[in-house]
Every structure is written in C-alpha cells, then in structure tokens.
Scaffold this motif. Sequence first.
Motif, PDB file in Angstrom:
ATOM      1  N   ALA A  17       0.832  -1.211   0.000  1.00 15.94           N
ATOM      2  CA  ALA A  17       0.000   0.000   0.000  1.00 15.94           C
ATOM      3  C   ALA A  17       0.865   1.259   0.000  1.00 15.94           C
ATOM      4  N   LEU A  18       1.921   1.266   0.804  1.00 16.21           N
ATOM      5  CA  LEU A  18       2.812   2.436   0.844  1.00 16.21           C
ATOM      6  C   LEU A  18       3.506   2.637  -0.502  1.00 16.21           C
ATOM      7  N   ASP A  19       3.935   1.538  -1.125  1.00 18.96           N
ATOM      8  CA  ASP A  19       4.553   1.637  -2.445  1.00 18.96           C
ATOM      9  C   ASP A  19       3.541   2.152  -3.474  1.00 18.96           C
ATOM     10  N   SER A  20       2.299   1.708  -3.373  1.00 18.50           N
ATOM     11  CA  SER A  20       1.261   2.168  -4.296  1.00 18.50           C
ATOM     12  C   SER A  20       0.977   3.651  -4.112  1.00 18.50           C
ATOM     13  N   ILE A  21       0.966   4.112  -2.875  1.00 20.28           N
ATOM     14  CA  ILE A  21       0.763   5.545  -2.606  1.00 20.28           C
ATOM     15  C   ILE A  21       1.896   6.357  -3.233  1.00 20.28           C
ATOM     16  N   TYR A  22       3.114   5.877  -3.060  1.00 17.64           N
ATOM     17  CA  TYR A  22       4.269   6.569  -3.640  1.00 17.64           C
ATOM     18  C   TYR A  22       4.121   6.665  -5.161  1.00 17.64           C
ATOM     19  N   HIS A  23       3.807   5.519  -5.801  1.00 21.64           N
ATOM     20  CA  HIS A  23       3.677   5.510  -7.261  1.00 21.64           C
ATOM     21  C   HIS A  23       2.501   6.355  -7.743  1.00 21.64           C
ATOM     22  N   LEU A  24       1.443   6.403  -6.964  1.00 21.02           N
ATOM     23  CA  LEU A  24       0.287   7.209  -7.344  1.00 21.02           C
ATOM     24  C   LEU A  24       0.648   8.687  -7.429  1.00 21.02           C
ATOM     25  N   HIS A  25       1.473   9.151  -6.493  1.00 22.78           N
ATOM     26  CA  HIS A  25       1.806  10.577  -6.436  1.00 22.78           C
ATOM     27  C   HIS A  25       3.062  10.952  -7.220  1.00 22.78           C
ATOM     28  N   HIS A  26       3.966   9.990  -7.421  1.00 22.64           N
ATOM     29  CA  HIS A  26       5.224  10.333  -8.085  1.00 22.64           C
ATOM     30  C   HIS A  26       5.368   9.733  -9.482  1.00 22.64           C
ATOM     31  N   GLN A  27       4.617   8.678  -9.782  1.00 23.83           N
ATOM     32  CA  GLN A  27       4.652   8.065 -11.108  1.00 23.83           C
ATOM     33  C   GLN A  27       3.225   7.675 -11.483  1.00 23.83           C
ATOM     34  N   PRO A  28       2.355   8.641 -11.734  1.00 23.07           N
ATOM     35  CA  PRO A  28       0.937   8.348 -11.923  1.00 23.07           C
ATOM     36  C   PRO A  28       0.605   7.407 -13.070  1.00 23.07           C
ATOM     37  N   SER A  29       1.474   7.269 -14.037  1.00 22.11           N
ATOM     38  CA  SER A  29       1.171   6.380 -15.170  1.00 22.11           C
ATOM     39  C   SER A  29       1.730   4.976 -14.941  1.00 22.11           C
ATOM     40  N   HIS A  30       1.985   4.604 -13.698  1.00 18.71           N
ATOM     41  CA  HIS A  30       2.643   3.343 -13.365  1.00 18.71           C
ATOM     42  C   HIS A  30       1.624   2.205 -13.192  1.00 18.71           C
ATOM     43  N   LYS A  31       0.817   1.925 -14.194  1.00 17.32           N
ATOM     44  CA  LYS A  31      -0.132   0.819 -14.251  1.00 17.32           C
ATOM     45  C   LYS A  31      -1.023   0.716 -13.007  1.00 17.32           C
ATOM     46  N   PRO A  32      -1.901   1.685 -12.790  1.00 16.14           N
ATOM     47  CA  PRO A  32      -2.747   1.648 -11.593  1.00 16.14           C
ATOM     48  C   PRO A  32      -3.740   0.495 -11.592  1.00 16.14           C
ATOM     49  N   LEU A  33      -4.173   0.015 -12.755  1.00 19.23           N
ATOM     50  CA  LEU A  33      -5.133  -1.083 -12.801  1.00 19.23           C
ATOM     51  C   LEU A  33      -4.514  -2.375 -12.269  1.00 19.23           C
ATOM     52  N   VAL A  34      -3.262  -2.631 -12.604  1.00 18.10           N
ATOM     53  CA  VAL A  34      -2.574  -3.829 -12.104  1.00 18.10           C
ATOM     54  C   VAL A  34      -2.442  -3.755 -10.590  1.00 18.10           C
ATOM     55  N   ARG A  35      -2.078  -2.586 -10.081  1.00 13.41           N
ATOM     56  CA  ARG A  35      -1.958  -2.414  -8.625  1.00 13.41           C
ATOM     57  C   ARG A  35      -3.313  -2.580  -7.946  1.00 13.41           C
ATOM     58  N   MET A  36      -4.366  -2.112  -8.580  1.00 14.03           N
ATOM     59  CA  MET A  36      -5.695  -2.250  -8.006  1.00 14.03           C
ATOM     60  C   MET A  36      -6.106  -3.724  -7.940  1.00 14.03           C
ATOM     61  N   ILE A  37      -5.803  -4.488  -8.972  1.00 15.71           N
ATOM     62  CA  ILE A  37      -6.124  -5.917  -8.979  1.00 15.71           C
ATOM     63  C   ILE A  37      -5.366  -6.635  -7.862  1.00 15.71           C
ATOM     64  N   VAL A  38      -4.090  -6.318  -7.710  1.00 13.92           N
ATOM     65  CA  VAL A  38      -3.298  -6.936  -6.648  1.00 13.92           C
ATOM     66  C   VAL A  38      -3.851  -6.540  -5.270  1.00 13.92           C
ATOM     67  N   ALA A  39      -4.224  -5.275  -5.109  1.00 15.34           N
ATOM     68  CA  ALA A  39      -4.765  -4.814  -3.831  1.00 15.34           C
ATOM     69  C   ALA A  39      -6.075  -5.512  -3.501  1.00 15.34           C
ATOM     70  N   PHE A  40      -6.914  -5.751  -4.499  1.00 17.79           N
ATOM     71  CA  PHE A  40      -8.171  -6.456  -4.262  1.00 17.79           C
ATOM     72  C   PHE A  40      -7.939  -7.936  -3.983  1.00 17.79           C
ATOM     73  N   ALA A  41      -6.858  -8.501  -4.515  1.00 22.15           N
ATOM     74  CA  ALA A  41      -6.554  -9.911  -4.276  1.00 22.15           C
ATOM     75  C   ALA A  41      -6.027 -10.151  -2.861  1.00 22.15           C
ATOM     76  N   PHE A  42      -5.442  -9.141  -2.240  1.00 22.55           N
ATOM     77  CA  PHE A  42      -4.840  -9.305  -0.916  1.00 22.55           C
ATOM     78  C   PHE A  42      -5.805  -9.889   0.128  1.00 22.55           C
ATOM     79  N   PRO A  43      -7.026  -9.378   0.289  1.00 22.62           N
ATOM     80  CA  PRO A  43      -7.893  -9.976   1.307  1.00 22.62           C
ATOM     81  C   PRO A  43      -8.510 -11.308   0.872  1.00 22.62           C
ATOM     82  N   ILE A  44      -8.471 -11.631  -0.424  1.00 26.48           N
ATOM     83  CA  ILE A  44      -9.078 -12.869  -0.912  1.00 26.48           C
ATOM     84  C   ILE A  44      -8.126 -14.054  -0.772  1.00 26.48           C
TER      85      ILE A  44
END
Length: 109
Positions: A17-44
């Motif tokens: 999550a911290l790495d995703s926050i960093y990439h969201l603010h410093h590298q916005p074009s860094h494949k957010p959909l892939v990160r979102m899929i991984v984040a949703f998979a974490f609780p599953i």
Amino acid sequence: YGSSGSVDYTILGLLFALDSIYHLHHQPSHKPLVRMIVAFAFPILPLLTPMNNGYFTMEAMQLIFIYSVSGWLFVTYPFGGWSHGIFHLVCAFSIPVTLSVSTKLEASN
C-alpha cells in the motif's frame, strides 16, 4: 490482518500500500489497474489457503463478485462521472464480508 490472521501478511500488505501511494503521487502512469487488482486480491488470497481448509470459500466468492463489479465500473465508466463514486460504494460491500471472516479466524478467538 482481518482476513489472514497473520502479522507478516499484514506487513506485506502495508508495504504494498505504501509503495502504491508513492507511485500514485510520483509516477501516476505506473499501471494503476494492475496495482488495483493486486490490492483487491490481498484480502481474498488468505481465504483460499489450505490453512483455512476451504472454510471461507463462500466469502472469497462474495469478495471476488464485489471486486469484479467494482473493477468493471472502474474500467468501463458506464455512468460517466458517477461511476467513480459508485465504484467506491460497491467496494464498501466488502467490509461486512471481511469483518465476518475476521471474527471467525483462530487468531481472533
């Protein structure tokens, strides 16, 4: 910690999550959909591990359905500007499922 009962898994999720926050603010074009899929998979993923003996298969399927609908909303934007807000409302349906699982884990007994 809610769906895994593991401190190590929680720390791994926190670091992601911290790495995703960093990439969201410093590298916005860094494949957010892939990160979102991984984040949703974490609780599953912990729900499907042998440690839980398949006990939470129904809850895992519920989360997969909720996150699939929200992912569809995020990708297709069928309601225009309202889609983002509806995406978050649909994601909120995962909270009672995750809380229900967390009360049934051995770590919470």
